[in-house]
Scaffold this active site. Structure first.
Site, PDB file in Angstrom:
ATOM      1  N   ASP A  47      17.143 107.264  67.680  1.00  0.00           N
ATOM      2  CA  ASP A  47      17.429 108.689  67.482  1.00  0.00           C
ATOM      3  C   ASP A  47      18.947 108.920  67.418  1.00  0.00           C
ATOM      4  O   ASP A  47      19.401 110.049  67.215  1.00  0.00           O
ATOM      5  CB  ASP A  47      16.746 109.562  68.534  1.00  0.00           C
ATOM      6  CG  ASP A  47      17.216 109.274  69.941  1.00  0.00           C
ATOM      7  OD1 ASP A  47      18.064 108.385  70.131  1.00  0.00           O
ATOM      8  OD2 ASP A  47      16.731 109.958  70.871  1.00  0.00           O
ATOM      9  N   GLU A  64      21.210 101.034  79.090  1.00  0.00           N
ATOM     10  CA  GLU A  64      22.389 101.577  78.412  1.00  0.00           C
ATOM     11  C   GLU A  64      23.431 102.033  79.419  1.00  0.00           C
ATOM     12  O   GLU A  64      23.128 102.793  80.354  1.00  0.00           O
ATOM     13  CB  GLU A  64      21.993 102.752  77.498  1.00  0.00           C
ATOM     14  CG  GLU A  64      23.220 103.362  76.813  1.00  0.00           C
ATOM     15  CD  GLU A  64      22.903 104.244  75.619  1.00  0.00           C
ATOM     16  OE1 GLU A  64      21.729 104.380  75.234  1.00  0.00           O
ATOM     17  OE2 GLU A  64      23.873 104.810  75.068  1.00  0.00           O
TER      18      GLU A  64
HETATM   19  O1  KIV Z   1      19.038 105.687  69.419  1.00  0.00           O
HETATM   20  C1  KIV Z   1      19.580 104.604  69.607  1.00  0.00           C
HETATM   21  O2  KIV Z   1      20.289 104.057  68.753  1.00  0.00           O
HETATM   22  C2  KIV Z   1      19.405 103.969  70.896  1.00  0.00           C
HETATM   23  C3  KIV Z   1      20.314 102.849  71.253  1.00  0.00           C
HETATM   24  C4  KIV Z   1      21.605 103.427  71.701  1.00  0.00           C
HETATM   25  C5  KIV Z   1      19.727 101.942  72.260  1.00  0.00           C
HETATM   26  O3  KIV Z   1      18.587 104.380  71.661  1.00  0.00           O
END
Ligand code: KIV
Length: 263
Positions: free
Chosen positions: A44, A180
């Protein structure tokens, strides 16, 4: 698809680092797949890098499905992880199931959702119905307004809670967990305590695998990228070479270096 959640589990057991990158369209997905990336996350983060918003909050399930369909057309071997956007799974486990099915029909092999203990019931409901789930703990960008910004999580007393979250999502049936923006010592502890693979972003070199947002990895995001990113286009003349270098550096443990992680 030739990479599956079983492949990732085996890679963890054998100590082989797992490589993920995000992508949102056919052409980049094909470049990543050809380079041999293990998984493509249709994150997202598309709200930021594709749509130009400051957070992923405006992304809808329709946006996620559209980009997952585009990616799926470019992929032969990589595993596709579809991200459940804000508001698409928090109301009830039934809502989560309905939207997970939409993402899988769009081409996702695994769905990812944010949250630890609070999502346990939903993760169990999905996994008992044949859906492979990746959890996402630590900095959960969909909660950015509640967290007060994109900040490192799990410092001090919050560390034990994150370990508990990781254990709980594993017990609920999750096949992997994204960590994260957590201190690297904590990511090392979680990686040692759970059997499912940890995929780190800003979580240091001890995770079982790494993920970066593609636009950060090739240095084209016009706004400020977080300190855990590295521009792999430097010293190369093609995106394919940058992706191969990323894969090599993750596999050999050169990326992330300490400068790309938090104490
Ligand atoms: O949306 C995304 O790209 C993510 C990553 C930061 C793990 O969730």
């Amino acid at each position: 698809m030739s990479v599956t959640v079983t492949t990732l589990s085996k890679m963890k057991q054998e100590g082989n680092k797992i490589t993920w990158l995000t992508a949102y369209d056919y052409s980049f997905a094909a470049v990543l797949d050809t380079a041999g990336i293990d998984a493509i996350l249709v994150g997202d983060s598309l709200g930021m890098v594709m749509q130009g918003h400051d957070t992923p909050v405006p992304v809808t399930i329709e946006h996620s499905c559209y980009h997952t369909q585009c990616v799926a057309r470019g992929v032969k071997n990589s595993m596709i992880v579809g991200d459940m956007p804000f508001g698409s799974y928090q109301v009830s486990k039934e809502q989560a199931y309905r939207n997970a099915v939409k993402l899988m029909r769009a081409g996702a092999h695994v769905i990812k959702l944010e949250g630890g203990e609070l999502q346990v019931e939903t993760i169990r409901f999905l996994t008992e119905r044949g859906i492979a789930v990746c959890a996402h703990i630590g900095l959960t960008p969909q909660s950015v307004h509640q967290l007060g910004g994109f900040k490192v999580q799990g410092r001090g007393e919050a560390a034990d809670k994150l370990v508990e979250d990781a254990l709980r999502v594993q017990q609920a049936g999750a096949s992997a967990v994204v960590l994260e923006a957590v201190p690297r010592a904590l990511a090392k502890r979680i990686t040692g305590e759970i059997a499912i693979p940890t995929i780190g972003i800003g979580a240091g070199k001890h995770c079982d695998g790494q993920v970066l947002v593609l636009q950060d990895m090739i240095g084209i995001y016009p706004k400020k990228s977080p300190k855990f990113c590295k521009n792999f286009m430097q010293g190369t003349d093609s995106i394919a070479a940058a992706v191969s270098n990323y894969i090599d550096e993750v596999k050999t443990g050169q990326f992330p270096a300490d400068q790309h992680s938090f104490d």
